[in-house]
Design a protein around this motif. Structure first.
Motif, PDB file in Angstrom:
ATOM      1  N   ASP A 116       0.805  -1.227   0.000  1.00  0.00           N
ATOM      2  CA  ASP A 116       0.000   0.000   0.000  1.00  0.00           C
ATOM      3  C   ASP A 116       0.838   1.277   0.000  1.00  0.00           C
ATOM      4  OD1 ASP A 116      -2.347  -1.408  -0.105  1.00  0.00           O
ATOM      5  OD2 ASP A 116      -2.751  -1.309   2.041  1.00  0.00           O
ATOM      6  N   GLN A 162       1.380   3.119  -2.371  1.00  0.00           N
ATOM      7  CA  GLN A 162       0.746   4.113  -3.242  1.00  0.00           C
ATOM      8  C   GLN A 162      -0.221   5.011  -2.490  1.00  0.00           C
ATOM      9  OE1 GLN A 162      -0.006   0.957  -3.023  1.00  0.00           O
ATOM     10  NE2 GLN A 162      -1.992   0.410  -3.862  1.00  0.00           N
ATOM     11  N   PHE A 163      -0.498   4.666  -1.237  1.00  0.00           N
ATOM     12  CA  PHE A 163      -1.421   5.472  -0.430  1.00  0.00           C
ATOM     13  C   PHE A 163      -0.704   6.364   0.579  1.00  0.00           C
ATOM     14  CE2 PHE A 163      -3.971   1.665  -1.585  1.00  0.00           C
ATOM     15  CZ  PHE A 163      -4.967   2.311  -2.305  1.00  0.00           C
ATOM     16  N   THR A 164       0.612   6.362   0.560  1.00  0.00           N
ATOM     17  CA  THR A 164       1.342   7.204   1.504  1.00  0.00           C
ATOM     18  C   THR A 164       1.158   8.674   1.140  1.00  0.00           C
ATOM     19  OG1 THR A 164       3.384   7.154   0.202  1.00  0.00           O
ATOM     20  CG2 THR A 164       3.085   5.416   1.864  1.00  0.00           C
ATOM     21  N   PRO A 165       1.161   9.563   2.118  1.00  0.00           N
ATOM     22  CA  PRO A 165       1.010  10.997   1.825  1.00  0.00           C
ATOM     23  C   PRO A 165       2.053  11.504   0.837  1.00  0.00           C
ATOM     24  CG  PRO A 165       0.751  10.592   4.164  1.00  0.00           C
ATOM     25  CD  PRO A 165       1.218   9.294   3.567  1.00  0.00           C
ATOM     26  N   LEU A 167       1.000  10.389  -2.655  1.00  0.00           N
ATOM     27  CA  LEU A 167      -0.239  11.036  -3.092  1.00  0.00           C
ATOM     28  C   LEU A 167      -0.011  12.491  -3.512  1.00  0.00           C
ATOM     29  CD1 LEU A 167      -2.789   9.593  -0.508  1.00  0.00           C
ATOM     30  CD2 LEU A 167      -2.643   9.075  -2.958  1.00  0.00           C
ATOM     31  N   LYS A 168       1.049  13.102  -3.029  1.00  0.00           N
ATOM     32  CA  LYS A 168       1.389  14.450  -3.488  1.00  0.00           C
ATOM     33  C   LYS A 168       1.822  14.422  -4.951  1.00  0.00           C
ATOM     34  CE  LYS A 168       2.868  16.308   0.996  1.00  0.00           C
ATOM     35  NZ  LYS A 168       4.013  16.812   1.782  1.00  0.00           N
ATOM     36  N   SER A 194       1.007  11.589  -7.116  1.00  0.00           N
ATOM     37  CA  SER A 194      -0.044  10.921  -7.879  1.00  0.00           C
ATOM     38  C   SER A 194      -1.314  10.832  -7.035  1.00  0.00           C
ATOM     39  CB  SER A 194       0.427   9.507  -8.279  1.00  0.00           C
ATOM     40  OG  SER A 194      -0.568   8.853  -9.033  1.00  0.00           O
ATOM     41  N   PRO A 195      -2.161  11.865  -7.059  1.00  0.00           N
ATOM     42  CA  PRO A 195      -3.356  11.896  -6.198  1.00  0.00           C
ATOM     43  C   PRO A 195      -4.360  10.789  -6.476  1.00  0.00           C
ATOM     44  CG  PRO A 195      -3.381  13.700  -7.788  1.00  0.00           C
ATOM     45  CD  PRO A 195      -2.014  13.099  -7.844  1.00  0.00           C
ATOM     46  N   ASN A 196      -4.239  10.127  -7.614  1.00  0.00           N
ATOM     47  CA  ASN A 196      -5.124   9.005  -7.929  1.00  0.00           C
ATOM     48  C   ASN A 196      -4.565   7.679  -7.402  1.00  0.00           C
ATOM     49  OD1 ASN A 196      -7.528   8.009  -9.125  1.00  0.00           O
ATOM     50  ND2 ASN A 196      -6.406   7.336 -10.937  1.00  0.00           N
ATOM     51  N   ASN A 197      -3.509   7.751  -6.615  1.00  0.00           N
ATOM     52  CA  ASN A 197      -2.818   6.604  -5.998  1.00  0.00           C
ATOM     53  C   ASN A 197      -2.515   5.462  -6.986  1.00  0.00           C
ATOM     54  OD1 ASN A 197      -5.925   6.371  -4.873  1.00  0.00           O
ATOM     55  ND2 ASN A 197      -5.155   4.343  -5.393  1.00  0.00           N
ATOM     56  N   LYS A 198      -2.054   5.856  -8.176  1.00  0.00           N
ATOM     57  CA  LYS A 198      -1.694   4.870  -9.197  1.00  0.00           C
ATOM     58  C   LYS A 198      -0.274   5.133  -9.680  1.00  0.00           C
ATOM     59  CE  LYS A 198      -5.932   3.185  -9.423  1.00  0.00           C
ATOM     60  NZ  LYS A 198      -6.271   1.822  -8.949  1.00  0.00           N
TER      61      LYS A 198
END
Length: 215
Positions: A38, A40-43, A46-47, A49-53
């Motif tokens: 996970d 891709q969900f780290t803050p 997300l800065k 890639s806000p779509n967590n991809k």
């Protein structure tokens, strides 16, 4: 638990960027994101890639017209367009032509992959392991339809956007490279098969695929 198909889809998107970076002779540092943990969900991610991809890139030295500071970009099509437009290295091929008419053709086939081929192949890959006959039939027929569209195009032109190899080809190539139906000797999609062979013979593509395998 994350479905193994998710790993595969992310990997196929990332391979596009490997190929583009090598083709365009752009130096880069690789930072792996473990979607199984996970990350891709780290803050921090997300800065970028806000779509967590994935993939996503950070250009620490963008061209002056982008202003000061680094530039982050997510979504594979946006990354391909940016790299080909603004970061092309010395001696690299022109993968995104400046001519407006030619550029429209590249955009058509690039977006065709992003909006059609990629999602439909992803859904087929997912439902192939599920006991849902309707879904498997639906996505199998749609992928075959899209293969037919592409095969016809490549019977008329050497590459998707016309006579020249572009980011539109890179976007579709990494998804189709190892498709069993296309690899078969008797495949009905001989034009696609020949196109894959042409692209696979490119030195930069060979280097990129080997680099991707090692990660």
């Amino acid at each position: 638990m994350i479905d193994k198909n998710i790993y595969r889809i992310h990997y196929l998107h990332c391979k596009k960027i490997y190929v583009a970076l090598e083709e365009l002779n752009i130096p880069y540092d690789l930072h792996l994101v473990n979607i199984g943990k996970d990350e891709q969900f780290t803050p921090e991610f997300l800065k970028i890639s806000p779509n967590n991809k994935i993939p996503a890139i950070v250009d620490q030295n963008p061209p002056p017209e982008f202003g000061e500071g680094h530039l982050s970009i997510f979504e594979s099509a946006a990354i391909l367009q940016y790299l080909a437009d603004y970061k092309k290295g010395k001696g690299a091929p022109d993968l995104y032509p400046k001519n407006p008419r030619e550029r429209v053709k590249v955009n058509e086939w690039l977006y065709w992959q992003i909006a059609g081929l990629g999602p439909m192949m992803g859904q087929l890959n997912h439902f192939s392991s599920k006991n849902i006959d309707y879904a498997k039939e639906r996505y199998s027929k749609e992928v075959d339809r899209l293969f037919g569209v592409m095969n016809k195009r490549l019977g008329e032109y050497e590459y998707l956007a016309g006579d020249n190899y572009t980011i539109a080809d890179i976007a579709s190539y990494t998804w189709l490279l190892n498709d069993n139906k296309l690899k078969a000797t008797d495949t009905p999609y001989q034009n696609i098969k020949a196109w894959i062979e042409r692209i696979s013979a490119r030195p930069a593509v060979k280097k990129a695929i080997e680099a991707a395998k090692a990660k």
